[in-house]
Design an enzyme around this catalytic site. Structure first.
Site, PDB file in Angstrom:
ATOM      1  N   TYR A  32       0.835  -1.246   0.231  1.00 52.24           N
ATOM      2  CA  TYR A  32       0.124   0.257  -0.388  1.00 52.24           C
ATOM      3  C   TYR A  32       0.684   1.625  -0.038  1.00 52.24           C
ATOM      4  O   TYR A  32       1.807   1.322   0.946  1.00 52.24           O
ATOM      5  CB  TYR A  32      -0.888  -0.209   1.159  1.00 52.24           C
ATOM      6  CG  TYR A  32      -1.682   1.259   1.518  1.00 52.24           C
ATOM      7  CD1 TYR A  32      -2.753   1.692   0.625  1.00 52.24           C
ATOM      8  CD2 TYR A  32      -1.147   2.166   1.810  1.00 52.24           C
ATOM      9  CE1 TYR A  32      -3.253   2.435   0.992  1.00 52.24           C
ATOM     10  CE2 TYR A  32      -1.571   4.052   2.133  1.00 52.24           C
ATOM     11  CZ  TYR A  32      -3.090   4.292   1.630  1.00 52.24           C
ATOM     12  OH  TYR A  32      -3.887   4.566   2.612  1.00 52.24           O
TER      13      TYR A  32
ATOM     14  N   GLU B 277      -3.215   7.303  -4.042  1.00 53.41           N
ATOM     15  CA  GLU B 277      -3.408   6.176  -3.305  1.00 53.41           C
ATOM     16  C   GLU B 277      -2.846   5.514  -4.197  1.00 53.41           C
ATOM     17  O   GLU B 277      -3.979   4.592  -4.917  1.00 53.41           O
ATOM     18  CB  GLU B 277      -4.630   5.939  -2.446  1.00 53.41           C
ATOM     19  CG  GLU B 277      -4.995   4.744  -1.843  1.00 53.41           C
ATOM     20  CD  GLU B 277      -5.899   4.633  -1.130  1.00 53.41           C
ATOM     21  OE1 GLU B 277      -5.687   5.102   0.152  1.00 53.41           O
ATOM     22  OE2 GLU B 277      -6.910   4.391  -1.385  1.00 53.41           O
TER      23      GLU B 277
END
Ligand code: GDP
Ligand code: MN
Length: 382
Positions: A101, A189
């Site tokens: 992530y 993101e």
């Protein structure tokens, strides 16, 4: 403005961030054509501006044209958390060794950028933050200093990314930071950022929120704005020149001044209700503006009570009162209205209203009393 995944990936590509080869499709046939072009296996992905598409059945692997047909057919039209799928992104499927992530966002309190990196990607980062907060390596970045490769290398090591991924991940983070800053994002993101068995690091998903305040220096954003699905109520309000934002509650709000409008939302909340909208009618609360405001709120089926909260400054309350009465003569309103009128010429305003009051049009002396009454009309505490 939030971007669709495919738009986020196009944006990433401008900054050299690697993604899979793919294309958009609005029909089953188009999906097959894209799949034939990029090569099997492919992933068929719902394009909706909401997370958790995978879990909701909006991300499917297809090994051949037949499977693309089946999955594209089932995903198009699918309702994912209230968002209906009208467009697909079809990309060449990747083999995954590890899912990470990575994100950058603004830390307003610190007046710095916040980078988050984790070796535990693929799942929702909020879950990781709760179950295993140590697995997220955070970096608070001074916007003047920025993020250089040396700092990024140290960061990927601290986040325990696998050795073969580190050098590429560090370079990618520098690119993602550049995308975030130069690309004027509020959020950039990648979840998951993957390491493939061949040792390649690239983005499998893209979540990008652009900073609307920077629109003036990005003429190229017009293409993203064109695919924005606008709230119907907001479109109606915009057409009437009103400063309106749609919300989820049942108490329609009309106030003069943005500050008072926001305070009105707060008191409605405080009284156990929920506002259906934010609406600031500004300084000119005449009959035209009031009628337009009432019309927009009246057309929202969720509204069960309307709270008109006016504090007269330059705006005179007697003018507002006349405006409300005239507007009511023009528009058939289906919900009860609670008025709170105070400030300049308030006694004159109340006198004008007095003969028009009924059980469907009531006046209250204070903001909190009016909020309580409106919440009660809307069906009490929610
Ligand atoms: P989200 O659920 O909305 O976040 O959608 P994602 O794009 O993140 O996809 C959900 C999940 O599908 C990912 O976490 C992956 O595990 C899986 N997935 C997506 N693309 C691929 C792919 O190319 N290959 C494989 N094997 N899995 C994928
Ligand atoms: Mn994802």
């Amino acid at each position: 403005m939030d971007l669709f995944e495919y738009q986020g990936k196009q944006y990433f590509a401008r900054f050299g961030i690697p993604t899979s080869k793919g294309g958009v499709a609005d029909t089953v046939d188009e999906a097959v054509a894209v799949a034939d072009e990029v090569g099997y296996p492919v992933v068929v992905k719902a394009q909706v501006k909401v997370g958790g598409r995978g879990k909701a059945g909006g991300v499917k692997l297809a090994n051949d044209a037949g499977e693309v047909r089946t999955h594209a057919g089932s995903i198009l039209g699918l309702d994912i958390k209230g968002h209906v799928v009208h467009r697909l992104w079809v990309e060449h499927a990747s083999d995954i060794s590890r899912e990470y992530y990575a994100s950058f966002t603004l830390d307003r309190a610190a007046k710095r950028h916040l980078g988050m990196l984790s070796a535990e990607g693929g799942v929702e980062i909020e879950e990781v933050a709760v179950s295993n907060p140590d697995a997220i390596a955070m970096r608070s970045i001074d916007p003047v200093d920025g993020l250089d490769l040396a700092a990024a290398r140290e960061w990927v090591a601290a986040a325990n990314l696998d050795e073969p991924a580190r050098e590429q991940a560090a370079a990618l983070l520098v690119d993602l930071y550049r995308c975030y800053v130069e690309g004027d994002c509020d959020l950039a993101e990648i979840n998951p950022l993957i390491l493939t068995p061949e040792g390649r690091v690239h983005a499998l998903d893209a979540k990008v929120t652009l900073d609307d305040n920077a629109t003036y220096r990005h003429p190229e954003w017009a293409e993203f704005a064109a695919t924005e699905v606008e709230d119907e109520r907001e479109a109606r309000a915009k057409a009437r020149g009103l400063n309106y934002i749609g919300l989820d509650g049942s108490v329609g709000i009309i106030a003069n001044g943005a500050g008072l409008a926001m305070s009105t939302l707060d008191v409605v909340n405080q009284c156990g209700g929920a506002a259906a909208n934010f609406l600031d009618i500004g300084g000119g609360a005449n009959a035209d503006v009031m009628a337009a405001a009432l019309e927009v709120i009246n057309s929202d089926p969720a509204v069960r009570a309307i709270f008109v909260n006016i504090f007269g400054g330059i705006t005179r309350v007697d003018e507002v009162a006349k405006g409300v009465i005239e507007a009511l003569g023009r528009v058939e309103i289906s919900s009860p209205i609670v008025l709170r009128l105070d400030g300049t010429n308030a006694p004159a305003g109340r006198e004008i209203l007095a003969s028009h009051l009924s059980d469907r049009l009531v006046a209250e002396p204070t903001m909190i009393d009016a909020a309580r009454r409106a919440v009660a009309f809307a069906g009490g505490k929610s």
